[in-house]
Enzyme design. Sequence first.
Site, PDB file in Angstrom:
ATOM      1  N   ARG C  55       0.817  -1.198   0.000  1.00  0.00           N
ATOM      2  CA  ARG C  55       0.000   0.000   0.000  1.00  0.00           C
ATOM      3  C   ARG C  55       0.864   1.267   0.000  1.00  0.00           C
ATOM      4  NH1 ARG C  55      -5.172   0.227   1.541  1.00  0.00           N
ATOM      5  NH2 ARG C  55      -4.980  -1.888   2.327  1.00  0.00           N
ATOM      6  N   THR C  56       1.839   1.320   0.900  1.00  0.00           N
ATOM      7  CA  THR C  56       2.701   2.495   0.980  1.00  0.00           C
ATOM      8  C   THR C  56       3.512   2.652  -0.303  1.00  0.00           C
ATOM      9  OG1 THR C  56       2.851   2.180   3.366  1.00  0.00           O
ATOM     10  CG2 THR C  56       4.488   3.612   2.368  1.00  0.00           C
ATOM     11  N   LYS C  84      23.908  -8.781   0.277  1.00  0.00           N
ATOM     12  CA  LYS C  84      25.228  -9.392   0.097  1.00  0.00           C
ATOM     13  C   LYS C  84      26.239  -8.968   1.154  1.00  0.00           C
ATOM     14  CE  LYS C  84      25.442 -10.428  -4.866  1.00  0.00           C
ATOM     15  NZ  LYS C  84      25.757  -9.841  -6.180  1.00  0.00           N
ATOM     16  N   ARG C 105      11.852   1.917   3.155  1.00  0.00           N
ATOM     17  CA  ARG C 105      11.209   1.247   4.275  1.00  0.00           C
ATOM     18  C   ARG C 105      12.159   0.156   4.746  1.00  0.00           C
ATOM     19  NH1 ARG C 105       5.614   1.046   5.503  1.00  0.00           N
ATOM     20  NH2 ARG C 105       5.176  -0.364   7.196  1.00  0.00           N
ATOM     21  N   HIS C 133       6.921   6.802  10.803  1.00  0.00           N
ATOM     22  CA  HIS C 133       6.291   6.630   9.495  1.00  0.00           C
ATOM     23  C   HIS C 133       5.668   7.999   9.154  1.00  0.00           C
ATOM     24  CE1 HIS C 133       4.406   5.031   6.091  1.00  0.00           C
ATOM     25  NE2 HIS C 133       3.426   4.334   6.605  1.00  0.00           N
TER      26      HIS C 133
END
Lengths: 308, 308, 308
Positions: C55-56, C84, C105, C133
């Site tokens: 959604r974000t 890695k 995120r 957020h």
Amino acid sequence: MAMNIRHLISLADYSKEEILELVKLGEKIYNSPKDYAKSCEGKIMATLFFEPSTRTKFSFESAMLRLGGNVLGFSDANTSSVKKGESVADTIRCISYYADIAVMRHPKEGTPKLASMYSEIPIINAGDGGHLHPTQTLTDLLTIHTYKGGLENHVIGLCGDLKYGRTVHSLIKTMARFNTKKFVLISPEELTLPESLKRYLKDNYDVKIKEVRYIEEAIEELDILYMTRIQKERFFNEEDYLKLKNTYILDNDKIRNGKKDMIIMHPLPRVNEISYEVDSDKRAIYFKQAKMGVYVRMALITKLLEVE
Amino acid sequence: MAMNIRHLISLADYSKEEILELVKLGEKIYNSPKDYAKSCEGKIMATLFFEPSTRTKFSFESAMLRLGGNVLGFSDANTSSVKKGESVADTIRCISYYADIAVMRHPKEGTPKLASMYSEIPIINAGDGGHLHPTQTLTDLLTIHTYKGGLENHVIGLCGDLKYGRTVHSLIKTMARFNTKKFVLISPEELTLPESLKRYLKDNYDVKIKEVRYIEEAIEELDILYMTRIQKERFFNEEDYLKLKNTYILDNDKIRNGKKDMIIMHPLPRVNEISYEVDSDKRAIYFKQAKMGVYVRMALITKLLEVE
Amino acid sequence: MAMNIRHLISLADYSKEEILELVKLGEKIYNSPKDYAKSCEGKIMATLFFEPSTRTKFSFESAMLRLGGNVLGFSDANTSSVKKGESVADTIRCISYYADIAVMRHPKEGTPKLASMYSEIPIINAGDGGHLHPTQTLTDLLTIHTYKGGLENHVIGLCGDLKYGRTVHSLIKTMARFNTKKFVLISPEELTLPESLKRYLKDNYDVKIKEVRYIEEAIEELDILYMTRIQKERFFNEEDYLKLKNTYILDNDKIRNGKKDMIIMHPLPRVNEISYEVDSDKRAIYFKQAKMGVYVRMALITKLLEVE
């Protein structure tokens, strides 16, 4: 719930005229793609693939990009967060704000239909389980229209798994509406077309139906030979499968007596049901068929977005 | 099979002149990117990453977007459906309809080459197993050309794993064509350059080769120091690895006696083979090198699409 | 390290005036999106989702596309190669060459902050673990500003998990700066707002705080009712959870006595904390809230890219 938005969930919801209009628009775009290169400028398509299908996803994305639009989406519900327990209704309501049109593939039958009931933007069903896949059928129709000069009066051979094949059932039901002359059903006894579908055809259309076991029995009369895959999982034992498999692998020998202007179709991907030697036969148009899929999707998108 | 399409599978297929042309075009684009901001308008690139490589994928996608083109693709064969048993030949034939150019990374050596034989659009090899990765080498060349004023007459030190390093082998073979003065090979005994490659250089080029164990033995004469990672898996035992590891970690001490205009390169990602303290040394240009990768890929795409 | 670039890591780094400017710009874009349809032409956004949040991610991508920009990114660190062993500093330095702005995120608190210290392009924090957020809070602010005519002097009810809810803490801290009249905290005893946050409010702002157990106790005085989910995992035993759950499920009964112009908000996705029957209440604006998220992100992107 938005009531005036057109979706494509099943071709059964579309009139014969509407289907023909889409096919003809697809052909028009195919012939002059540049005229449509900016049709969807500023529009966004969401590709919601709750199960992966790279080919279908690419075909839709290519269609939208070639119309000058943009794309966002996911290709696998596992790398998305849509599995947090949210309802399909809630998901699609939010997607309505992120995009102008949405393409949905879902393992569960009926989910795209459900989504369309809550969506404020057009929904295209890109396959819901073994149920429907209407843009594959539109692809087949555009291919037939382009390479056979029209949709009517053909003798169509369908070969392989006619029992479970979603693609075949949808094609038969749709082509029957366009005055198909004859369906020739070529399959092993284990995989014949369901009785209910044969009954439906007889009750509603004036179309001949012929059933045979071997391609060679019918090849001479076909205008179109539509091949499908026979999946190993459909058989009780390996032995039966192996015995049958070779019977239904198309090779140069089996099409020798076919008409010169017959076309050989396949929804792809193929595994081994058509020998590579057939690829160089002029009548083999299954790759061109994949190409047609982009143009018919361009037509569909422009129609649903009402930019045409 | 389409015969007149140019691909990039290996730099060995490109003449010295063609390589130089790409490098020079990359530099031109770097200096005036706005002139190329619409070069690929209406074109689509497919990024087919059968194994993930975020950095390479981003570099290609950024290149295409900065040329005004569009991108579709997948980053992992597991979240795509390309593993259904379809042949590479069939896959690429379909991709040809969805895109105008394709970038392929594949764990299996030779797959991009095979794909190019059936493709109707240009294929770029973005790494096939431990085999080839030609756009990394082009990136290195543009970096050297930009930061050393040309490709010829350099003393090039290569340090780390010279035995298995795909990047290093490709760079050596390509730079040898541009009159490199001397290769200084800096590696532990376990990871020296293969004899066959040394033999190839001696047989074909008038280039000096010097082998040493420690960076300090050669640092004073280098124009270019190319660092690579030493992977733990290459060693029989932990003890050997730990002993060697520190010897090959670049720090300020080891480059103290290097030339003022030496450049330090690395294909990235680095783990710990270059100390962070080196980053602020003006000669450390490995991040600028990553930047160059975008511009040389822009050059390559415009050339293969013939929009330049 | 680049010093003059503006990022959005936490709203605490933004002045009240800057926040209001963003909200007002969001409203302006919402009212005339066409004026901004080419604001970011030629710009690229990288969406770096080290954990999935469809959604974000969609909201950001839609925002960038609607500004005429382009997008590249990944939605899951596992299908990317960023694991890695490369440092965040190295990763973000390279991303700076592929994109003009990056949205990150990350499951680990503080990672976007760390990235911003090495980045040459603006970084937007799209959620770092349970920590911050900020664009959710900006979304909430634009929603309040649009549907309540301004940000000041509201009685705001916050209901559900007030102990762990990141969204709620950030909203409270930010709204307190805009002269909120009263916060009504509605939660079970196990999930009350942390004492430290209550202390912070009392020490810094002239805002009333009222704590109740049931929605019905406070519904009449609320201008805004902000619902959040109560997660099963927060409870010691199933019995406690089940007992409480129903108390905090919003239904038509519970809002009967609410003001006519009260708005009901929820950050979505919802699971079952709001009954579907509430959706058709005019005061329920949680889907419109999701829509607002796109516009406030458009505002943020244009500000950070300095194209406005």
